[in-house]
Design an enzyme around this catalytic site. Sequence first.
Site, PDB file in Angstrom:
ATOM      1  N   TYR A 199      14.428 -14.066 -15.214  1.00 20.45           N
ATOM      2  CA  TYR A 199      14.752 -12.741 -14.672  1.00 20.45           C
ATOM      3  C   TYR A 199      15.924 -12.863 -13.694  1.00 20.45           C
ATOM      4  CZ  TYR A 199      13.810  -8.837 -11.317  1.00 20.45           C
ATOM      5  OH  TYR A 199      13.895  -7.762 -10.456  1.00 20.45           O
TER       6      TYR A 199
ATOM      7  N   LYS B 195      19.612 -11.223 -13.812  1.00 20.63           N
ATOM      8  CA  LYS B 195      20.149 -10.337 -12.771  1.00 20.63           C
ATOM      9  C   LYS B 195      21.476 -10.894 -12.233  1.00 20.63           C
ATOM     10  CE  LYS B 195      16.806  -7.140 -12.378  1.00 20.63           C
ATOM     11  NZ  LYS B 195      17.015  -5.724 -12.783  1.00 20.63           N
TER      12      LYS B 195
HETATM   13  N1  LIG Z   1      10.135  -3.503  -6.942  1.00 21.90           N
HETATM   14  C1  LIG Z   1      10.860  -4.518  -6.468  1.00 21.90           C
HETATM   15  O1  LIG Z   1      10.437  -5.237  -5.547  1.00 21.90           O
HETATM   16  C2  LIG Z   1      12.233  -4.797  -7.050  1.00 21.90           C
HETATM   17  C3  LIG Z   1      13.031  -5.738  -6.392  1.00 21.90           C
HETATM   18  C4  LIG Z   1      14.282  -6.037  -6.898  1.00 21.90           C
HETATM   19  C5  LIG Z   1      14.740  -5.390  -8.043  1.00 21.90           C
HETATM   20  N2  LIG Z   1      13.949  -4.479  -8.672  1.00 21.90           N
HETATM   21  C6  LIG Z   1      14.476  -3.845  -9.885  1.00 21.90           C
HETATM   22  O2  LIG Z   1      14.390  -2.437  -9.759  1.00 21.90           O
HETATM   23  C7  LIG Z   1      14.258  -1.868 -11.065  1.00 21.90           C
HETATM   24  C8  LIG Z   1      13.069  -0.913 -11.084  1.00 21.90           C
HETATM   25  O3  LIG Z   1      11.902  -1.655 -10.804  1.00 21.90           O
HETATM   26  P1  LIG Z   1      10.554  -1.011 -10.256  1.00 21.90           P
HETATM   27  O4  LIG Z   1      10.064  -1.884  -9.183  1.00 21.90           O
HETATM   28  O5  LIG Z   1      10.723   0.459 -10.006  1.00 21.90           O
HETATM   29  O6  LIG Z   1       9.613  -1.280 -11.511  1.00 21.90           O
HETATM   30  P2  LIG Z   1       8.617  -0.339 -12.279  1.00 21.90           P
HETATM   31  O7  LIG Z   1       7.784  -1.249 -13.098  1.00 21.90           O
HETATM   32  O8  LIG Z   1       7.959   0.638 -11.355  1.00 21.90           O
HETATM   33  O9  LIG Z   1       9.606   0.475 -13.237  1.00 21.90           O
HETATM   34  C9  LIG Z   1      10.288  -0.109 -14.312  1.00 21.90           C
HETATM   35  C10 LIG Z   1      10.346   0.936 -15.408  1.00 21.90           C
HETATM   36  O10 LIG Z   1      11.106   0.379 -16.503  1.00 21.90           O
HETATM   37  C11 LIG Z   1      10.442   0.732 -17.706  1.00 21.90           C
HETATM   38  N3  LIG Z   1      10.777  -0.201 -18.771  1.00 21.90           N
HETATM   39  C12 LIG Z   1      10.339  -1.483 -18.904  1.00 21.90           C
HETATM   40  N4  LIG Z   1      10.811  -2.000 -20.044  1.00 21.90           N
HETATM   41  C13 LIG Z   1      11.559  -1.036 -20.643  1.00 21.90           C
HETATM   42  C14 LIG Z   1      12.281  -0.978 -21.860  1.00 21.90           C
HETATM   43  N5  LIG Z   1      12.331  -2.012 -22.700  1.00 21.90           N
HETATM   44  N6  LIG Z   1      12.924   0.170 -22.167  1.00 21.90           N
HETATM   45  C15 LIG Z   1      12.878   1.239 -21.318  1.00 21.90           C
HETATM   46  N7  LIG Z   1      12.199   1.246 -20.164  1.00 21.90           N
HETATM   47  C16 LIG Z   1      11.555   0.115 -19.829  1.00 21.90           C
HETATM   48  C17 LIG Z   1       8.954   0.697 -17.367  1.00 21.90           C
HETATM   49  O11 LIG Z   1       8.172   1.438 -18.284  1.00 21.90           O
HETATM   50  C18 LIG Z   1       8.949   1.277 -15.958  1.00 21.90           C
HETATM   51  O12 LIG Z   1       8.756   2.685 -15.974  1.00 21.90           O
HETATM   52  C19 LIG Z   1      14.121  -3.053 -12.030  1.00 21.90           C
HETATM   53  O13 LIG Z   1      15.370  -3.325 -12.622  1.00 21.90           O
HETATM   54  C20 LIG Z   1      13.707  -4.193 -11.131  1.00 21.90           C
HETATM   55  O14 LIG Z   1      14.087  -5.446 -11.655  1.00 21.90           O
HETATM   56  C21 LIG Z   1      12.700  -4.163  -8.200  1.00 21.90           C
END
Ligand SMILES: NC(=O)c1ccc[n+]([C@@H]2O[C@H](COP(=O)([O-])OP(=O)(O)OC[C@H]3O[C@@H](n4cnc5c(N)ncnc54)[C@H](O)[C@@H]3O)[C@@H](O)[C@H]2O)c1
Length: 266
Positions: A153, A157
């Site tokens: 991952y 990124k």
């Molecule tokens: N939450 C954290 O701590 C954090 C930290 C750093 C980066 N991020 C990044 O932020 C972004 C959002 O993460 P989040 O925490 O809101 O996660 P989340 O799991 O709440 O949301 C992710 C969404 O992406 C959708 N998804 C997954 N695979 C998919 C696919 N193949 N096609 C279409 N949709 C798809 C899921 O159904 C979900 O609704 C991500 O890119 C994640 O890597 C999150």
Amino acid sequence: MTDQSSKPVAVVTGAAGDIGTAIAARLAVTHRVVAVDIDDAALKVAASKLNCAGADAIAVQCDVTKPDDLSRMAETARQAGGVNALINNAGGGAALSLHSMTADTLSRDLALNLEAALNCFKVLETALVASRAGTVINIVSVNGLGTFGHPAYSAAKAGLIHATRALAIEYGRYGLRANAVAPGTVKTQAWKARQEANPAVFDEALSWYPFKTLPEPDDIAAAVAFLLSPAARCITGICLPVDSGLSAGSPALARTFTQSPDFDGQ
Ligand SMILES: NC(=O)c1ccc[n+]([C@@H]2O[C@H](COP(=O)([O-])OP(=O)(O)OC[C@H]3O[C@@H](n4cnc5c(N)ncnc54)[C@H](O)[C@@H]3O)[C@@H](O)[C@H]2O)c1
């Protein structure tokens, strides 16, 4: 009342997730939002909430790792109006460590967190260029800046941070800007299993942050809205951490390196 059809279109992937919904809600002020997610049921709930709050959100069920789904999504977005923004937010990690990684989890992490973002851009490239003021914002992670586990991952990124710069360099001549936003630890559904395994996981995480507040989904959305706005018209090719200082360094390490009590009590 605002004429929704005159608004430009923003495509937000992963829009049913916590950060994605917050981004869609912020962008709905200036854009018609094409809300994209693989999870149809969760997407319908999110789009309905957005529309009840005054947005003009169009829900498109789509697996961003599938080329046919992406073509269908792009067609819907084009029919919705002039697309001038793409927010690549869908993401998540499978492998926890290099030891636990398999060829399959490696492929999944790279496909979702790197390839899908570039493929989303490719299906919307013509529209974004035609707008003469297109913006691409890639939601990356502090894991793309430092090493905190989830190696595939994180590599994806880090690759997306590079791809953001590549977009900025190649498409600036068409008025397109490309930037990345790197969240730190945000309490979202993505943490559900880890929080169940360790209810103190967020307190433990917070102890590593210099600024003692974890970012919330709307903090990420606010950064996206800023990068999309005219106030950021000369900002392109950057990665903006929204991480309460995590990527800046470690107070505990500063204490060890300096032996100064000025870093105590952090
Ligand atoms: N939450 C954290 O701590 C954090 C930290 C750093 C980066 N991020 C990044 O932020 C972004 C959002 O993460 P989040 O925490 O809101 O996660 P989340 O799991 O709440 O949301 C992710 C969404 O992406 C959708 N998804 C997954 N695979 C998919 C696919 N193949 N096609 C279409 N949709 C798809 C899921 O159904 C979900 O609704 C991500 O890119 C994640 O890597 C999150």
